[in-house]
Motif scaffolding. Structure first.
Motif, PDB file in Angstrom:
ATOM      1  N   ARG A 159      13.739  -8.010  24.790  1.00 34.20           N
ATOM      2  CA  ARG A 159      14.868  -8.072  25.706  1.00 34.20           C
ATOM      3  C   ARG A 159      14.926  -9.474  26.317  1.00 34.20           C
ATOM      4  O   ARG A 159      13.897 -10.115  26.518  1.00 34.20           O
ATOM      5  N   TYR A 160      16.139  -9.921  26.621  1.00 39.15           N
ATOM      6  CA  TYR A 160      16.336 -11.182  27.331  1.00 39.15           C
ATOM      7  C   TYR A 160      15.655 -12.373  26.629  1.00 39.15           C
ATOM      8  O   TYR A 160      15.162 -13.289  27.276  1.00 39.15           O
ATOM      9  N   GLY A 161      15.580 -12.310  25.320  1.00 35.15           N
ATOM     10  CA  GLY A 161      14.975 -13.398  24.567  1.00 35.15           C
ATOM     11  C   GLY A 161      13.463 -13.438  24.601  1.00 35.15           C
ATOM     12  O   GLY A 161      12.858 -14.449  24.252  1.00 35.15           O
ATOM     13  N   HIS A 162      12.822 -12.328  25.002  1.00 39.65           N
ATOM     14  CA  HIS A 162      11.360 -12.280  25.113  1.00 39.65           C
ATOM     15  C   HIS A 162      10.807 -10.949  24.614  1.00 39.65           C
ATOM     16  O   HIS A 162      11.464  -9.920  24.703  1.00 39.65           O
ATOM     17  N   VAL A 163       9.570 -10.997  24.134  1.00 38.28           N
ATOM     18  CA  VAL A 163       8.839  -9.785  23.788  1.00 38.28           C
ATOM     19  C   VAL A 163       8.184  -9.278  25.063  1.00 38.28           C
ATOM     20  O   VAL A 163       7.528 -10.048  25.774  1.00 38.28           O
ATOM     21  N   PHE A 164       8.359  -7.995  25.335  1.00 33.85           N
ATOM     22  CA  PHE A 164       7.712  -7.377  26.490  1.00 33.85           C
ATOM     23  C   PHE A 164       6.707  -6.345  26.012  1.00 33.85           C
ATOM     24  O   PHE A 164       6.974  -5.580  25.093  1.00 33.85           O
ATOM     25  N   LEU A 165       5.555  -6.343  26.656  1.00 42.73           N
ATOM     26  CA  LEU A 165       4.507  -5.363  26.423  1.00 42.73           C
ATOM     27  C   LEU A 165       4.455  -4.480  27.659  1.00 42.73           C
ATOM     28  O   LEU A 165       4.380  -4.995  28.780  1.00 42.73           O
ATOM     29  N   TYR A 166       4.520  -3.161  27.447  1.00 40.82           N
ATOM     30  CA  TYR A 166       4.519  -2.210  28.549  1.00 40.82           C
ATOM     31  C   TYR A 166       3.439  -1.161  28.318  1.00 40.82           C
ATOM     32  O   TYR A 166       2.860  -1.067  27.249  1.00 40.82           O
ATOM     33  N   HIS A 167       3.278  -0.323  29.333  1.00 35.37           N
ATOM     34  CA  HIS A 167       2.369   0.819  29.235  1.00 35.37           C
ATOM     35  C   HIS A 167       3.122   2.078  29.626  1.00 35.37           C
ATOM     36  O   HIS A 167       4.137   2.028  30.321  1.00 35.37           O
ATOM     37  N   ASN A 168       2.609   3.181  29.164  1.00 33.05           N
ATOM     38  CA  ASN A 168       3.159   4.487  29.487  1.00 33.05           C
ATOM     39  C   ASN A 168       2.044   5.495  29.259  1.00 33.05           C
ATOM     40  O   ASN A 168       1.046   5.178  28.594  1.00 33.05           O
ATOM     41  N   GLY A 169       2.215   6.692  29.767  1.00 33.05           N
ATOM     42  CA  GLY A 169       1.272   7.739  29.420  1.00 33.05           C
ATOM     43  C   GLY A 169       1.373   7.996  27.929  1.00 33.05           C
ATOM     44  O   GLY A 169       2.475   8.044  27.371  1.00 33.05           O
ATOM     45  N   ALA A 170       0.255   8.140  27.265  1.00 38.07           N
ATOM     46  CA  ALA A 170       0.249   8.326  25.811  1.00 38.07           C
ATOM     47  C   ALA A 170       0.994   9.580  25.389  1.00 38.07           C
ATOM     48  O   ALA A 170       1.470   9.676  24.262  1.00 38.07           O
ATOM     49  N   GLU A 171       1.116  10.551  26.273  1.00 38.01           N
ATOM     50  CA  GLU A 171       1.796  11.809  25.950  1.00 38.01           C
ATOM     51  C   GLU A 171       3.313  11.698  26.057  1.00 38.01           C
ATOM     52  O   GLU A 171       4.041  12.603  25.651  1.00 38.01           O
ATOM     53  N   SER A 172       3.821  10.583  26.601  1.00 35.57           N
ATOM     54  CA  SER A 172       5.266  10.435  26.755  1.00 35.57           C
ATOM     55  C   SER A 172       5.933  10.208  25.397  1.00 35.57           C
ATOM     56  O   SER A 172       5.319   9.740  24.452  1.00 35.57           O
ATOM     57  N   TYR A 173       7.195  10.573  25.338  1.00 41.61           N
ATOM     58  CA  TYR A 173       7.979  10.280  24.139  1.00 41.61           C
ATOM     59  C   TYR A 173       9.436  10.182  24.513  1.00 41.61           C
ATOM     60  O   TYR A 173       9.899  10.832  25.445  1.00 41.61           O
ATOM     61  N   TYR A 174      10.145   9.333  23.792  1.00 40.23           N
ATOM     62  CA  TYR A 174      11.545   9.063  24.083  1.00 40.23           C
ATOM     63  C   TYR A 174      12.311   8.926  22.775  1.00 40.23           C
ATOM     64  O   TYR A 174      11.754   8.486  21.777  1.00 40.23           O
ATOM     65  N   ALA A 175      13.589   9.241  22.836  1.00 35.15           N
ATOM     66  CA  ALA A 175      14.436   9.176  21.640  1.00 35.15           C
ATOM     67  C   ALA A 175      14.543   7.754  21.100  1.00 35.15           C
ATOM     68  O   ALA A 175      14.813   7.567  19.912  1.00 35.15           O
ATOM     69  N   ALA A 176      14.328   6.772  21.943  1.00 33.67           N
ATOM     70  CA  ALA A 176      14.454   5.376  21.518  1.00 33.67           C
ATOM     71  C   ALA A 176      13.102   4.708  21.266  1.00 33.67           C
ATOM     72  O   ALA A 176      13.038   3.496  21.104  1.00 33.67           O
TER      73      ALA A 176
END
Length: 185
Positions: A159-176
């Motif tokens: 996004r915005y011309g940059h790679v972003f690294l994020y965290h989330n709970g491993a059990e989460s899931y999203y359509a995208a």
């Protein structure tokens, strides 16, 4: 049946993969298709994994060659996280921890079943130097054990011309959110 699958995979490789290779020479400057094809013919079991990458929407392509081993390196190069690998949590432990609304699968299980590996953060960043990927989606990446032991998992997007690294709970899931894989041949 196995012979049939190998023949189908071989035909697919000779058409779709060869065409993608030719259309995206900037991803693999200095490499020649004939050499890649010869390596694939020496390792026909890898054709099945490449076919699975394609079948699930990954659009695999050669992104380099390991100078020590001679192996060609394939990554999923679809514009967005592969559609057939979305709405999944990170791994089996995360999947089993969900009490309600479990996703159908996990990224780590799917990758293992396909014979591929999730991209690392470093590989994901290298992929973004070859094009623009995941502007609307995100992709799970290999997560260090100390983060995973605390229940987390990592994912990246662009996004915005940059790679972003994020965290989330491993059990989460999203359509995208899905995952991108790599295969060495």
């Amino acid at each position: 049946m196995i012979l049939f699958l190998l023949l189908v995979s071989y035909f697919w490789t000779k058409t779709f993969l060869k065409d993608r290779f030719a259309k995206n020479m900037d991803r693999h400057e200095g490499l020649e298709w004939d050499q890649v094809q010869a390596r694939l013919e020496e390792n026909p079991e890898k054709l099945w994994s490449l076919n699975e990458m394609e079948r699930t929407g990954g659009e695999p392509d050669v992104v380099g060659q390991d100078q020590k081993t001679g192996e060609y390196i394939f990554y999923d190069c679809s514009a967005e996280s592969p559609k057939g690998r979305r709405s999944i949590c990170y791994d089996r432990e995360a999947l089993e921890s969900r009490k309600k609304h479990k996703p159908e699968n996990s990224a780590m299980d799917m990758a293992a079943d396909m014979g591929i590996e999730l991209l690392t953060e470093e590989q994901y960043r290298a992929l973004q130097k070859l094009g623009t990927f995941d502007q609307k989606t995100s992709s799970w990446v290999q997560t260090p054990a100390d983060i995973r032991e605390r229940g987390g998992a990592l994912f990246c997007d662009y996004r915005y011309g940059h790679v972003f690294l994020y965290h989330n709970g491993a059990e989460s899931y999203y359509a995208a959110r899905g995952f991108r894989g790599s295969l060495r041949v």
